[in-house]
Design a protein around this motif. Structure first.
Motif, PDB file in Angstrom:
ATOM      1  N   ALA A 253       0.836  -1.207   0.000  1.00 33.61           N
ATOM      2  CA  ALA A 253       0.000   0.000   0.000  1.00 33.61           C
ATOM      3  C   ALA A 253       0.871   1.258   0.000  1.00 33.61           C
ATOM      4  O   ALA A 253       0.627   2.199  -0.756  1.00 33.61           O
ATOM      5  CB  ALA A 253      -0.936  -0.003   1.204  1.00 33.61           C
TER       6      ALA A 253
ATOM      7  N   TYR B 156       1.239   3.922  -2.919  1.00 38.32           N
ATOM      8  CA  TYR B 156       0.910   5.316  -2.618  1.00 38.32           C
ATOM      9  C   TYR B 156       1.940   6.245  -3.265  1.00 38.32           C
ATOM     10  O   TYR B 156       1.588   7.217  -3.930  1.00 38.32           O
ATOM     11  CB  TYR B 156       0.860   5.516  -1.102  1.00 38.32           C
ATOM     12  CG  TYR B 156       0.624   6.942  -0.679  1.00 38.32           C
ATOM     13  CD1 TYR B 156      -0.662   7.456  -0.593  1.00 38.32           C
ATOM     14  CD2 TYR B 156       1.697   7.789  -0.372  1.00 38.32           C
ATOM     15  CE1 TYR B 156      -0.883   8.776  -0.218  1.00 38.32           C
ATOM     16  CE2 TYR B 156       1.492   9.103   0.003  1.00 38.32           C
ATOM     17  CZ  TYR B 156       0.193   9.589   0.079  1.00 38.32           C
ATOM     18  OH  TYR B 156      -0.014  10.892   0.442  1.00 38.32           O
TER      19      TYR B 156
ATOM     20  N   LEU C  91      -6.749   4.216  -1.827  1.00 41.34           N
ATOM     21  CA  LEU C  91      -6.103   2.924  -1.561  1.00 41.34           C
ATOM     22  C   LEU C  91      -6.515   2.468  -0.177  1.00 41.34           C
ATOM     23  O   LEU C  91      -6.177   3.108   0.820  1.00 41.34           O
ATOM     24  CB  LEU C  91      -4.578   3.083  -1.581  1.00 41.34           C
ATOM     25  CG  LEU C  91      -3.869   3.282  -2.917  1.00 41.34           C
ATOM     26  CD1 LEU C  91      -2.391   3.550  -2.656  1.00 41.34           C
ATOM     27  CD2 LEU C  91      -4.041   2.050  -3.796  1.00 41.34           C
TER      28      LEU C  91
END
Lengths: 289, 292
Positions: B20, B24, B173
């Protein structure tokens, strides 16, 4: 009889591998897989399933369209946004959002709502080479995993009492929420498996606080301890601040994955390794404390 | 409408948060800094630990209504007990005892409907908080945090997701909690795509299968990232091949990367083959955005 639960807060620190090795180290125990969401202990223990039971989970409501008058009362009262109008303007219930409170069913003036209990989760009593294992398999997306954990533990307790086992060893779930609370409730001691990362330390602090809230003694084990020596030192000093005894440090070993592939605990895979003697020492400390 | 991507795994520790955080960085570069990270692992939120410069911008409490029984009005008829599906109410008429067990209550409101004597009122109980962080490149992080001792993780996730409604981001996300039960369902439901992070180990494969079953049940399209790809056995590839599941990326295991991760320093010094793996993954997800 003593009850020990292994947790970590953060996932993937080695709870299940450590639990399997502790099981191999100590005879005369009942094992319990308290991670019903993603149960893995059976992959190492190769259980011979003796009993299969269905777990009656939570309720899910549904609307019988032929009886529905469309009055909207159910939608107004549902606190979980589970009731909505579909493309054909019919009131329908999203089963995944339904909390199972059955308020809509009670309120419906047309008696158009019926609830069903989910029955896609199972729990098992099995024999393994290390003793009895009580474990479960939760249907995907099911609610009530905390209740299923409690059920698994209650049965493990009963079997332990009946068989005169000295210890119940529970492989707990990650996190701090309802399944973790259920897994640690009633334990005599909790072992927190930490890896030397700031995330694992952060998460361990949260579970230590949780377990202390229950008044249960907490112990720690540092796994993969040589992955980052600086953070390992940090973890050690943090544990001192929290007065949590560190029972041992196990270095990172790719053999843990190899053992898993062969369906063995690390203690069986490499009985003479340094890691295995640390596991034995942890076992002794847990048992004598 | 923002594209919603969930990062989930079933098994813990496979690399959800690492994926993640790396996504990002890369996606923000590709989308002019308009990608928001939403940490839905409310039991153990630690995405923000990888952003040393993050500054708390706002924080709000998540509360739930807990009923309180006024024993001066209560007739001890036990109707509320019958209505409560969660065994959260104890009423003992002979001793005029009536109480709600807060930890069992789901705040459904059934007991209040049941009571004909206006003996039940509600108070707000804090179950967690939602914190927004800024000061980092990109749209920032929003994190849900379950209060220690609370069992209402799903409700905190629900509030967290509701709090995003006014946002105007390109991509959201969602970093999911481990497992396959209700908190995961709450996180992934209504997302456009699932990125399942799996390790090629027996545990990793077993739990991946559970996640695949869940996402199929929810009709959410997904693909798999094989993390620590060289640390395990080839069974996962056979499984993915048989099931026709797309491999989105393969990220090799690297001891030095594990050490960088451990210190929370994912900003720089990432081995090139790993950084490139995440870059290609981000580009793939970016293309997905155009086709949706």
């Amino acid at each position: 009889m003593k009850e020990i639960t292994v947790i970590s807060g953060k996932g993937g620190t080695g709870k299940t591998s450590i639990t399997a090795s502790l099981a191999a180290a100590g005879p005369g125990l009942v094992l319990c897989d308290g991670d019903v969401d993603a149960a893995d202990l059976h992959l190492i223990l190769g259980p011979d399933v003796k009993e299969t039971h269905t777990f009656e989970g939570g309720w899910t409501a549904s609307i019988q369209q032929e009886k529905c008058s469309g009055c909207n009362i159910c939608e107004e009262y549902c606190r979980f946004d589970a009731i909505f109008r579909d493309d054909n303007n019919r009131l329908v219930i999203d089963g995944f959002k339904c909390e199972g409170c059955r308020l809509c069913e009670r309120l419906c003036p047309s008696k158009a709502i019926k609830s069903k209990r989910s029955n896609s989760s199972r729990w098992y009593v099995s024999e393994t080479r290390f003793g009895i294992l009580v474990h479960a398999e939760m249907g995907p997306g099911e609610e009530n995993s905390g209740k299923l954990v409690t059920l698994v533990k209650e049965n493990a307790r009963e079997l332990a009492t009946r068989s005169g086992a000295k210890m119940i060893l529970t492989d707990g779930p990650p996190g701090t929420g309802c399944p973790t609370i259920a897994a640690v409730a009633g334990a005599d001691a909790v072992l927190v498996v930490i890896e030397p990362s700031i995330t694992s330390m952060h998460d361990a602090e949260r579970v230590i606080e949780l377990v202390r809230g229950f008044g249960i003694p907490v112990y720690a084990l540092l796994n993969k301890s040589d992955l980052n020596p600086r953070i390992s030192k940090l973890v050690e000093s943090q544990l001192e601040v929290y007065s949590v005894p560190l029972l041992g440090q196990i270095p990172f070993d790719e053999g843990v994955v190899e053992a898993m592939i062969e369906g063995l605990s690390f203690l069986e895979y490499a009985p003479d390794s340094g890691a295995s003697s640390i596991i034995r020492s942890v076992w002794m400390q847990l048992f004598s404390n | 409408m923002a594209l919603k991507i969930a990062i989930a795994s079933g098994k813990g520790g496979t690399g959800k948060t690492t994926t993640a955080v790396n996504l990002y960085h890369h996606l923000n570069r590709m989308h002019g800094g308009n990608v928001l990270l939403v940490d839905c692992d409310v039991e153990e939120p630690n995405g923000v630990l990888f952003f040393p410069d993050a500054m708390e911008e706002t924080s709000s409490l998540v509360t739930m209504e807990i009923p309180v029984i006024d024993t001066s009005k209560c007739t001890f008829c036990r109707r509320c007990v019958e209505f409560c599906e969660f065994n959260a109410i104890l009423v003992i008429p002979p001793v005029k005892f009536a109480e709600v067990n807060q930890s069992q209550c789901h705040s459904c409101g059934a007991c209040q409907v049941a009571c004909d004597h206006e003996a039940i009122w509600v108070k707000d109980q804090t179950i967690g908080n939602i914190t927004r962080y800024s000061g980092i490149t990109g749209a920032g992080i929003v994190e849900g945090n379950l209060k220690i001792g609370s069992a209402m993780q799903t409700m905190v996730i629900r509030s967290l997701k509701k709090s995003l409604h006014s946002n105007n981001n390109d991509i959201l996300l969602f970093d999911a909690p481990p497992g396959t039960s209700c908190p995961v369902v709450e996180t992934v439901s209504d997302t456009d795509f699932g990125v399942l992070v799996a390790e090629p180990t027996p545990f990793g494969l077993h739990d991946l299968k559970l996640m695949v079953a869940l996402l199929r049940k929810l009709c959410i399209p997904f693909g798999v990232v094989i993390n620590k790809a060289d640390l395990g056995s080839p069974e996962i590839y056979e499984y993915l091949g048989t099931e026709g599941i797309e491999i989105l990326a393969e990220i090799p295991f690297s001891r030095s990367f594990a050490a960088i991760y451990a210190s929370g320093e994912l900003q720089s010094g990432i081995p090139e083959e790993i950084d490139n793996g995440y870059f290609l993954l981000a580009r793939k997800l970016s293309e997905l955005r155009v086709t949706v």
